[in-house]
Scaffold this active site. Structure first.
Site, PDB file in Angstrom:
ATOM      1  NE  ARG A 226      85.248 136.282 -12.490  1.00 16.84           N
ATOM      2  CZ  ARG A 226      85.741 137.435 -12.902  1.00 16.84           C
ATOM      3  NH1 ARG A 226      84.944 138.504 -12.958  1.00 16.84           N
ATOM      4  NH2 ARG A 226      87.000 137.558 -13.266  1.00 16.84           N
ATOM      5  CG  HIS A 274      82.476 140.220 -18.146  1.00 14.43           C
ATOM      6  ND1 HIS A 274      82.643 138.948 -17.659  1.00 14.43           N
ATOM      7  CD2 HIS A 274      83.319 141.001 -17.424  1.00 14.43           C
ATOM      8  CE1 HIS A 274      83.549 138.955 -16.688  1.00 14.43           C
ATOM      9  NE2 HIS A 274      83.961 140.194 -16.521  1.00 14.43           N
TER      10      HIS A 274
END
Length: 311
Positions: A226, A274
């Site tokens: 993250r 991502h």
């Protein structure tokens, strides 16, 4: 009736609904907005994908949520004192996909691909010294399902693999570390460091200036966890100081990454959108279905997220 609560584009929500209803023939999964207000109090369970918290709160009697994603940190931030139990996706396919990405981008750094890309732009023909995999140390932050699968892949190729977890673990072919002192010890030995930690209050900004300058000079970093785990300003400084040679970043605090972000332009950063381990809809739906069917049969919840630890 089970609400599907999500902020995904409408077309993606429709795909999830179709897939979930196929594997849960005895249930009716519908979009949260399609459940009449007067019936929402009957819902005890919801299936979620990055849900809007205000929508969840309209279902007053929810007992548990099943996420179709592995990451649930936003739910943890939003429901810290809620009695609602949260079940995250634990999918072997996700672990395999992540391990593949970790291997691919570790090899990218190991074989000096960023350097060769720069040389090509300069029309420069220069061979870099080869380092055998057996002499390259790759550290993994986080030895959960994703970390263990990644460690195994790297070890099979012949890398020296190190792994850190909050509590002590033993993993074949991996030098394992735990606790604060173990973290500093592993970081100081990692030529390439791969972050696979969950985002919790304890891991936010964990990879900061002090952390980065414990790494070997000229080492590299991969973040597939993250964005908020890494302090971006400190990372940029470490790259400018040549403390780090390169960073591969797949996750960011703001996604999509702002066009104004310095991270796009830095010559020693590879930006990915991502993509390291996308959820596989087919396998995710099978796992969600299995958990819900078992719950209906036994009344027992699947393993839930620990709200104190955040995962």
């Amino acid at each position: 009736m089970i609400p599907f609560v999500s902020q995904l584009p409408r077309i993606e929500q429709a795909l999830w609904l179709e897939a979930l209803n196929q594997v849960l023939a005895n249930e009716t999964i519908v979009l949260a907005d399609d459940i009449p207000q007067e019936q929402r109090h009957l819902c005890k369970l919801a299936i979620v994908a990055n849900p809007e918290i205000s929508t969840l709160k309209q279902f007053k009697n929810l007992h548990w949520l099943h996420s179709v994603w592995a990451g649930v940190e936003k739910l943890m931030e939003s429901l810290p004192t809620s009695p609602i139990n949260v079940v995250r996706l634990v999918d072997p396919m996700l672990s395999q996909t992540m391990a593949e990405a970790v291997l691919a981008w570790s090899l990218y750094l190991h074989r000096d691909m960023p350097t060769y890309a720069k040389q090509q732009r300069k029309k420069q023909w220069q061979q870099q010294a080869y380092v055998p995999a057996s002499e390259r140390r790759i550290g993994i932050l986080g030895l959960g399902e994703l970390g263990c699968a990644s460690a195994e892949q790297l070890s099979n190729v012949g890398f020296q693999v190190l792994g850190w977890s909050r509590t002590a673990k033993t993993l074949a072919g991996v030098s394992t570390y735990s606790g604060i002192y173990g973290l500093a010890n592993m970081v100081s030995q990692s030529d390439i460091l791969v972050c696979l930690l969950p985002l919790t209050p304890a891991t936010k900004d964990l990879v900061n200036k002090e952390f980065l300058y414990k790494m070997p000079k000229g080492s590299s970093l991969i973040n597939f966890a993250r964005g908020a785990i890494i302090h971006s300003h400190d990372l940029l400084q470490a790259l400018d100081d040549k403390q780090l040679s390169h960073a591969v970043l797949d996750v960011f605090e703001q996604e999509p990454l702002s066009s104004n972000s310095e991270l796009w332009q830095h010559p020693n950063i590879t930006v990915l959108p991502h993509i390291s381990a996308p959820t596989n809809m087919a396998t995710a739906c099978q796992i969600v279905a299995k958990n819900i069917i078992e719950y209906r049969a036994t009344g027992q919840l699947p393993e839930c997220v620990d709200k104190v630890r955040g995962y």
